[in-house]
Write a protein that holds these residues in place. Structure first.
Motif, PDB file in Angstrom:
ATOM      1  N   VAL A  77       0.935  -1.287  -0.076  1.00 18.71           N
ATOM      2  CA  VAL A  77      -0.014  -0.510  -0.189  1.00 18.71           C
ATOM      3  C   VAL A  77       0.784   0.869   0.250  1.00 18.71           C
ATOM      4  O   VAL A  77       1.591   1.035   0.698  1.00 18.71           O
ATOM      5  CB  VAL A  77      -0.993   0.146   1.199  1.00 18.71           C
ATOM      6  CG1 VAL A  77      -1.777   1.106   1.176  1.00 18.71           C
ATOM      7  CG2 VAL A  77      -1.423  -1.314   1.194  1.00 18.71           C
ATOM      8  N   LEU A  78       0.514   2.332  -1.039  1.00 18.67           N
ATOM      9  CA  LEU A  78       1.418   3.793  -0.894  1.00 18.67           C
ATOM     10  C   LEU A  78       0.142   4.491  -0.567  1.00 18.67           C
ATOM     11  O   LEU A  78      -0.673   5.089  -1.208  1.00 18.67           O
ATOM     12  CB  LEU A  78       1.684   4.006  -2.117  1.00 18.67           C
ATOM     13  CG  LEU A  78       2.378   2.252  -2.708  1.00 18.67           C
ATOM     14  CD1 LEU A  78       2.797   2.542  -4.470  1.00 18.67           C
ATOM     15  CD2 LEU A  78       3.920   2.257  -2.770  1.00 18.67           C
TER      16      LEU A  78
ATOM     17  N   GLU B 214       4.185   7.206  -6.883  1.00 18.20           N
ATOM     18  CA  GLU B 214       4.763   6.799  -8.472  1.00 18.20           C
ATOM     19  C   GLU B 214       6.299   7.123  -8.078  1.00 18.20           C
ATOM     20  O   GLU B 214       7.057   6.202  -8.226  1.00 18.20           O
ATOM     21  CB  GLU B 214       5.021   8.111 -10.073  1.00 18.20           C
ATOM     22  CG  GLU B 214       3.880   8.257 -10.214  1.00 18.20           C
ATOM     23  CD  GLU B 214       2.567   6.845 -10.744  1.00 18.20           C
ATOM     24  OE1 GLU B 214       3.590   6.143 -11.524  1.00 18.20           O
ATOM     25  OE2 GLU B 214       1.992   7.051 -11.419  1.00 18.20           O
ATOM     26  N   ALA B 215       6.367   7.878  -7.197  1.00 16.95           N
ATOM     27  CA  ALA B 215       8.536   7.713  -6.906  1.00 16.95           C
ATOM     28  C   ALA B 215       8.396   6.501  -5.505  1.00 16.95           C
ATOM     29  O   ALA B 215       9.317   6.179  -6.002  1.00 16.95           O
ATOM     30  CB  ALA B 215       8.425   9.034  -6.235  1.00 16.95           C
ATOM     31  N   LYS B 216       7.556   6.670  -5.171  1.00 14.81           N
ATOM     32  CA  LYS B 216       7.581   4.549  -4.299  1.00 14.81           C
ATOM     33  C   LYS B 216       7.029   4.062  -4.886  1.00 14.81           C
ATOM     34  O   LYS B 216       7.839   2.843  -4.245  1.00 14.81           O
ATOM     35  CB  LYS B 216       6.011   5.481  -2.431  1.00 14.81           C
ATOM     36  CG  LYS B 216       6.032   6.360  -1.740  1.00 14.81           C
ATOM     37  CD  LYS B 216       4.649   6.827  -0.938  1.00 14.81           C
ATOM     38  CE  LYS B 216       5.036   8.202  -0.248  1.00 14.81           C
ATOM     39  NZ  LYS B 216       4.044   8.204   0.382  1.00 14.81           N
ATOM     40  N   ALA B 217       6.605   4.010  -5.749  1.00 13.69           N
ATOM     41  CA  ALA B 217       5.942   2.817  -6.846  1.00 13.69           C
ATOM     42  C   ALA B 217       8.140   1.900  -6.925  1.00 13.69           C
ATOM     43  O   ALA B 217       7.875   1.324  -7.193  1.00 13.69           O
ATOM     44  CB  ALA B 217       5.410   2.408  -7.638  1.00 13.69           C
TER      45      ALA B 217
ATOM     46  N   PRO C 210       8.120   5.661   2.684  1.00  7.57           N
ATOM     47  CA  PRO C 210       7.842   5.997   3.637  1.00  7.57           C
ATOM     48  C   PRO C 210       5.786   5.356   3.879  1.00  7.57           C
ATOM     49  O   PRO C 210       5.797   5.877   2.679  1.00  7.57           O
ATOM     50  CB  PRO C 210       7.665   7.353   3.978  1.00  7.57           C
ATOM     51  CG  PRO C 210       7.473   7.736   2.497  1.00  7.57           C
ATOM     52  CD  PRO C 210       8.613   6.675   2.330  1.00  7.57           C
ATOM     53  N   GLY C 211       6.122   4.378   5.418  1.00  5.90           N
ATOM     54  CA  GLY C 211       4.432   4.086   5.087  1.00  5.90           C
ATOM     55  C   GLY C 211       4.479   3.205   4.577  1.00  5.90           C
ATOM     56  O   GLY C 211       2.786   2.373   4.614  1.00  5.90           O
ATOM     57  N   PHE C 212       5.113   2.382   4.412  1.00  4.36           N
ATOM     58  CA  PHE C 212       5.493   1.079   4.069  1.00  4.36           C
ATOM     59  C   PHE C 212       4.328  -0.053   5.177  1.00  4.36           C
ATOM     60  O   PHE C 212       4.891  -0.609   5.782  1.00  4.36           O
ATOM     61  CB  PHE C 212       6.570   0.626   3.914  1.00  4.36           C
ATOM     62  CG  PHE C 212       7.080  -1.230   3.391  1.00  4.36           C
ATOM     63  CD1 PHE C 212       7.393  -1.480   2.076  1.00  4.36           C
ATOM     64  CD2 PHE C 212       6.210  -1.939   3.967  1.00  4.36           C
ATOM     65  CE1 PHE C 212       7.495  -3.194   1.179  1.00  4.36           C
ATOM     66  CE2 PHE C 212       6.589  -3.235   3.508  1.00  4.36           C
ATOM     67  CZ  PHE C 212       6.953  -3.181   2.601  1.00  4.36           C
ATOM     68  N   PHE C 213       3.648  -0.737   3.978  1.00  4.94           N
ATOM     69  CA  PHE C 213       2.644  -2.166   4.297  1.00  4.94           C
ATOM     70  C   PHE C 213       2.139  -2.718   3.342  1.00  4.94           C
ATOM     71  O   PHE C 213       2.372  -2.090   2.360  1.00  4.94           O
ATOM     72  CB  PHE C 213       1.936  -1.289   5.555  1.00  4.94           C
ATOM     73  CG  PHE C 213       0.350  -1.533   5.576  1.00  4.94           C
ATOM     74  CD1 PHE C 213      -0.347  -1.830   5.444  1.00  4.94           C
ATOM     75  CD2 PHE C 213       0.397   0.071   5.142  1.00  4.94           C
ATOM     76  CE1 PHE C 213      -1.707  -1.108   5.082  1.00  4.94           C
ATOM     77  CE2 PHE C 213      -0.825   1.116   4.823  1.00  4.94           C
ATOM     78  CZ  PHE C 213      -1.712   0.316   4.480  1.00  4.94           C
TER      79      PHE C 213
END
Length: 566
Positions: free
Chosen positions: A308-309, A315-318, A387-390
């Motif tokens: 989950v992003l 897009e950068a997190k992915a 950040p916020g990874f789960f």
């Protein structure tokens, strides 16, 4: 029954796992001559094949046996014959289990579909299972000989309905129109409540859909029929609900089977009364010289992770997570696919509404590569990624995935036989006349000549849809309910428009068939599902929701056609 002019055939199952109580409901709620149950699909054949690998006594639909325990005596008391393909890949095992119930029922077996042992010699490779789609004449012979229950393996879905009609009316191989008419009736009722309002585009118009009744086909001696349901049951039978099922999982205007090729472009529908739709005018042609074979095999191992992003920089997190996973894999899987679902919205009121989903799927012939190696790489990133990874669920072990392929063998290859209740065996000869199958896309549409303003609205404002899988291909049946709207629909739906509305199809073959008698257009997208439903090639692996997505896409609709909608 030999002098009867109408055969009343009900259905109580559209798939392995359908409503358990349906068999008893159909027996208690009204009159029937025959009750059918369709338990098999391409995926089911793979599941049952794996069951039998683990346990040679398994391989049939156990729920059918459980249903019979509570309903067979009632069926015998009421004189209702039961015909089901619940035998799966072990029909003799199911017959033996039924006889152990201790009831005085005559149980017959239709066999010959299992070509697994001959597969390599027949050029079908070495699959886990290879099962030919048998026709209806074996079922008919079992009923003529007095069977109370007929168990089959892989027969065509419609054969469950056509066989009883052959037995009652005495149709022969040359009665192609009658066989085709009964085939259409069987195709409509084979998926249970999909003919009575289930999965129906215009479901909001059906007053009582909480517990829809299962369908019934009243088949006449000439092959025409009326689709209905027991009085007082939920759902509805309308030209729309019947059309929706009629265009489900078809190819083109020629619907091929081992007994007859049915001309779908000849079908006529008429609302005869409340919950009664007449099917007439159906024409049949000689069946093709080859029969289809369902070949199932284990394609390899599959693993999946969805993370989950949330919030900003989706897009950068992915991109960060994808780069980390691909770099961390010591052995890269044979196939690694990624899909980012942008479900997030800015300044969202809830965290869930601010989140997107990134799914990665690994496939490989080696269980360890798709399993431990993939899972370990993902878990190790839990504290060192975006950040916020789960994730929606922790990654686990790899699981085997199945592959479906269609093969073809001459009609004479399957040893189609009936094992009668008294142990006698009778052979069912293949059709004496066949006809090579040729594609038929229906007539070219009359150009839409309507003039005037248009509005950009969802296609589903006017059109209904039903979609499904056939191996790796997808079919989407579209239809309208007004004669005036059909020329517009038939002109609108072209290969280019389909590729525009369904971008996934941009590089894939698209085939279109027009069926003006039922105001329908059928679309086939080849290869959209990869190697079939068990391959899980896309978010909706069986394409069940694809039709509804297509209905939500915006097109230009003439305002003149919207008057009737208003």
């Amino acid at each position: 029954m030999k002098d009867a002019e109408t055969l009343r055939v009900g259905n109580c199952s559209g798939f392995y796992g359908d409503r358990f109580a349906a068999m008893r409901e159909m027996l208690e709620d009204g009159e029937l001559d025959v009750l059918t149950g369709d338990y098999l699909a391409e995926l089911t054949m793979l599941i049952l094949g794996r069951d039998r690998l683990a346990d040679p006594a398994a391989g049939y639909a156990r729920t059918f046996l459980s249903q019979l325990k509570g309903s067979l005596k009632l069926a015998l008391d009421r004189g209702v014959r039961i015909v089901a393909n619940a035998g799966g890949v072990n029909p003799p095992g199911l017959v033996a289990a039924i006889r152990e119930l201790g009831l005085d029922a005559k149980v017959a077996l239709v066999r010959g579909d299992d070509l697994t042992g001959q597969a390599r010699d027949l050029g079908l490779g070495k699959p886990l299972g290879a099962h030919a789609y048998l026709g209806a004449f074996g079922i008919a012979r079992a009923l003529e000989a007095g069977a109370d229950v007929v168990v089959t393996g892989r027969v065509t879905d419609a054969a469950l309905t056509v066989g009883p009609a052959i037995a009652l009316f005495g149709w022969g191989r040359a009665d192609l129109d009658a066989l085709a008419g009964a085939t259409v009736a069987g195709h409509v009722i084979e998926c249970g409540t999909q003919a009575t309002g289930g999965n129906y585009s215009f479901f909001a118009e059906i007053a009582d859909l909480g517990h829809p009744g299962f369908p019934i086909a009243e088949i006449r001696r000439d092959g025409s029929s009326v689709i209905t349901k027991h009085a007082g049951t939920g759902g509805a039978v309308t030209v729309g609900t019947v059309t929706a099922q009629l265009v489900y999982e078809i190819g083109d205007a020629r619907y091929a089977g081992p007994d007859v090729t049915t001309r779908l472009d000849s079908v006529q529908l008429r609302q005869e009364g409340p919950d009664r739709v007449e099917i007439s005018g159906v024409r049949g042609e000689a069946p093709p010289p080859d029969v289809k074979v369902c070949c199932t095999s284990i394609g390899g191992y599959r693993n999946e992770l969805t993370v989950v992003l949330t919030g900003l920089d989706i897009e950068a997190k992915a991109a960060l997570f994808r780069g980390q996973i691909e770099a961390a894999l010591s052995r890269k899987p044979a196939e690694l696919t990624w899909h980012l679902a942008r479900l997030d919205s800015p300044d969202a009121a809830t965290q869930q509404q601010a989140s997107a989903l990134l799914t990665v799927v690994a496939r490989d012939p080696d269980e360890k590569v798709a399993g431990r190696a993939f899972t370990g790489a993902a878990i190790e990133l839990a504290l060192g990624s975006y950040p916020g990874f789960f994730s929606t669920a922790p990654p686990g072990k790899a699981s085997p995935y199945g592959v479906f392929t269609a093969g073809f063998v001459p009609q004479s290859v399957p040893a189609h036989e009936v094992v009668l209740a008294d142990g006698g065996i009778e052979k069912i000869a293949p059709p004496p006349q066949t006809r090579a199958l040729a594609a038929h896309a229906g007539p070219q549409p009359e150009p839409w000549t309507g003039e005037g303003p248009t509005r950009r609205l969802p296609l589903g404002t006017l059109a209904g849809a039903r979609s499904g899988d056939k191996g790796g291909d997808v079919n989407i049946g579209l239809w309208v309910r007004d004669d005036a709207a059909y020329p517009w629909l038939a002109t609108l739906i072209t290969e280019d428009v389909v590729r525009e509305l369904v971008p996934e199809a941009a590089e894939l073959p698209v085939r279109i068939t027009r069926l003006p008698r039922i105001r329908a257009v059928n679309v086939v997208i080849e290869g959209l599902l990869g190697l079939g439903v068990a391959f899980n090639a896309r978010f909706d692996p069986q394409a069940k929701g694809l039709g509804e997505w297509l209905r939500s896409r915006h097109v230009d609709i003439p305002e003149a056609l919207l008057e009737d909608v208003r």
